[in-house]
Scaffold this motif. Structure first.
Motif, PDB file in Angstrom:
ATOM      1  N   HIS A  48      -5.263  -7.498  -8.434  1.00 23.02           N
ATOM      2  CA  HIS A  48      -4.352  -6.683  -7.635  1.00 23.02           C
ATOM      3  C   HIS A  48      -4.870  -6.666  -6.195  1.00 23.02           C
ATOM      4  O   HIS A  48      -5.976  -6.196  -5.926  1.00 23.02           O
ATOM      5  CB  HIS A  48      -4.279  -5.258  -8.177  1.00 23.02           C
ATOM      6  CG  HIS A  48      -3.655  -5.150  -9.532  1.00 23.02           C
ATOM      7  ND1 HIS A  48      -2.300  -5.205  -9.734  1.00 23.02           N
ATOM      8  CD2 HIS A  48      -4.219  -5.002 -10.758  1.00 23.02           C
ATOM      9  CE1 HIS A  48      -2.043  -5.078 -11.023  1.00 23.02           C
ATOM     10  NE2 HIS A  48      -3.189  -4.959 -11.670  1.00 23.02           N
ATOM     11  N   SER A  58       1.259  -4.063  -6.914  1.00 24.35           N
ATOM     12  CA  SER A  58       1.451  -3.960  -8.360  1.00 24.35           C
ATOM     13  C   SER A  58       1.426  -5.317  -9.055  1.00 24.35           C
ATOM     14  O   SER A  58       1.169  -5.394 -10.252  1.00 24.35           O
ATOM     15  CB  SER A  58       2.772  -3.237  -8.671  1.00 24.35           C
ATOM     16  OG  SER A  58       3.880  -3.918  -8.103  1.00 24.35           O
ATOM     17  N   VAL A  59       1.702  -6.405  -8.306  1.00 29.04           N
ATOM     18  CA  VAL A  59       1.575  -7.731  -8.881  1.00 29.04           C
ATOM     19  C   VAL A  59       0.103  -8.133  -8.894  1.00 29.04           C
ATOM     20  O   VAL A  59      -0.710  -7.614  -8.123  1.00 29.04           O
ATOM     21  CB  VAL A  59       2.405  -8.781  -8.106  1.00 29.04           C
ATOM     22  CG1 VAL A  59       3.869  -8.391  -8.064  1.00 29.04           C
ATOM     23  CG2 VAL A  59       1.857  -8.978  -6.701  1.00 29.04           C
ATOM     24  N   ARG A  60      -0.230  -9.058  -9.797  1.00 22.17           N
ATOM     25  CA  ARG A  60      -1.562  -9.661  -9.794  1.00 22.17           C
ATOM     26  C   ARG A  60      -1.427 -11.092  -9.280  1.00 22.17           C
ATOM     27  O   ARG A  60      -0.482 -11.792  -9.654  1.00 22.17           O
ATOM     28  CB  ARG A  60      -2.169  -9.646 -11.184  1.00 22.17           C
ATOM     29  CG  ARG A  60      -2.685  -8.273 -11.599  1.00 22.17           C
ATOM     30  CD  ARG A  60      -3.352  -8.305 -12.955  1.00 22.17           C
ATOM     31  NE  ARG A  60      -2.362  -8.275 -14.021  1.00 22.17           N
ATOM     32  CZ  ARG A  60      -2.627  -8.596 -15.289  1.00 22.17           C
ATOM     33  NH1 ARG A  60      -3.833  -9.014 -15.630  1.00 22.17           N
ATOM     34  NH2 ARG A  60      -1.687  -8.515 -16.202  1.00 22.17           N
ATOM     35  N   ASN A 111       1.837 -15.379  -8.430  1.00 26.70           N
ATOM     36  CA  ASN A 111       1.977 -13.948  -8.667  1.00 26.70           C
ATOM     37  C   ASN A 111       2.420 -13.695 -10.103  1.00 26.70           C
ATOM     38  O   ASN A 111       3.348 -14.351 -10.596  1.00 26.70           O
ATOM     39  CB  ASN A 111       3.023 -13.329  -7.729  1.00 26.70           C
ATOM     40  CG  ASN A 111       2.534 -13.205  -6.303  1.00 26.70           C
ATOM     41  OD1 ASN A 111       1.359 -12.979  -6.055  1.00 26.70           O
ATOM     42  ND2 ASN A 111       3.443 -13.364  -5.352  1.00 26.70           N
ATOM     43  N   TYR A 113       3.971 -10.756 -12.533  1.00 25.70           N
ATOM     44  CA  TYR A 113       4.658  -9.472 -12.576  1.00 25.70           C
ATOM     45  C   TYR A 113       4.739  -8.996 -14.023  1.00 25.70           C
ATOM     46  O   TYR A 113       5.330  -9.683 -14.873  1.00 25.70           O
ATOM     47  CB  TYR A 113       6.094  -9.605 -12.074  1.00 25.70           C
ATOM     48  CG  TYR A 113       6.287  -9.976 -10.629  1.00 25.70           C
ATOM     49  CD1 TYR A 113       6.757  -9.038  -9.702  1.00 25.70           C
ATOM     50  CD2 TYR A 113       6.051 -11.276 -10.178  1.00 25.70           C
ATOM     51  CE1 TYR A 113       6.969  -9.373  -8.374  1.00 25.70           C
ATOM     52  CE2 TYR A 113       6.265 -11.623  -8.854  1.00 25.70           C
ATOM     53  CZ  TYR A 113       6.717 -10.669  -7.960  1.00 25.70           C
ATOM     54  OH  TYR A 113       6.931 -11.015  -6.651  1.00 25.70           O
ATOM     55  N   ALA A 117       5.978  -4.191 -12.239  1.00 24.61           N
ATOM     56  CA  ALA A 117       5.565  -4.712 -10.937  1.00 24.61           C
ATOM     57  C   ALA A 117       6.757  -4.918 -10.011  1.00 24.61           C
ATOM     58  O   ALA A 117       7.868  -5.235 -10.450  1.00 24.61           O
ATOM     59  CB  ALA A 117       4.808  -6.023 -11.111  1.00 24.61           C
TER      60      ALA A 117
END
Length: 213
Positions: A48, A58-60, A111, A113, A117
């Protein structure tokens, strides 16, 4: 995911912004998901991102090639950008525009989600190159909000991006604001073996330095 009553059609969302539904075959989607998992086991796993103001995305994310952090590119490379992925980016531009224009991406942002996310409206503007951005979607469908080049508000267009979709934006739309206000959980094909959404974006930063480890 089924197509519903009517098949989804290719669309020019704005000048230079092209949506090609179902561009990636199911087999290629599975290959990309496997690659995304393998990259996440590397030296820079999904994380994150912490923004300068202290907020946490909120996305990684992880980077291949030149590394990005808010709001700059670092000179070093931890995970090389594979030649085959760069070649896929050129294929995507041929599909969208009829030519790739010598596209030589040196960074890819991946990314992930989960169901909760989101991605706020933003511009991809740390690059010195005006080359198009190539975006590939895998897994759950999302609402992709594609806006204008002046501000984060209207006018904008909401586009559903499903697994296998290609979205390219360049030319007059290269620096348009865009974001993901919603992910639709459970919409991916079960055979893909992915819960959530992956998005791969390829860019040419226009910066000197290496793009591979």
């Amino acid at each position: 995911m089924t197509e519903g009553l009517f098949p989804r059609e290719r669309a020019v969302v704005a000048p230079g912004a092209v949506h090609v539904p179902g561009w990636l075959s199911p087999a290629r989607q599975r290959e990309l998901v496997a690659a995304c998992r393998e990259w996440g086991r590397g030296p820079l796993p999904y994380r994150h991102t912490v923004l300068p103001g202290g907020g946490v995305m909120s996305v990684r994310s992880l980077c291949l090639g030149r590394r990005w952090e808010p709001y700059r590119y670092l000179p070093d490379v931890a995970v090389g950008l594979p030649d085959w992925l760069a070649a896929l980016g050129r294929e995507a531009l041929v599909e969208a525009y009829g030519e790739h224009g010598g596209f030589t991406p040196d960074t890819a942002l991946v990314n992930f989600y989960d169901a909760g996310a989101r991605m706020g409206m933003h511009q991809d503007k740390e690059e010195r190159s005006g080359a198009p951005v190539v975006s590939l979607s895998l897994g759950d469908t999302c609402v992709f909000r594609f806006g204008n080049t002046e501000n984060r508000g209207r006018p904008y267009t909401d586009v559903e991006l499903a697994s296998g979709d290609l979205f390219v934006f360049g030319g007059p739309s290269r620096f348009a604001y865009h974001g993901v206000p919603k992910v639709c959980p459970g919409t991916a094909d079960a055979e893909l073996g992915l819960t959530g959404r992956l998005n791969i974006t390829l860019r040419d930063t226009g910066l000197p330095g290496p793009s591979s480890a």
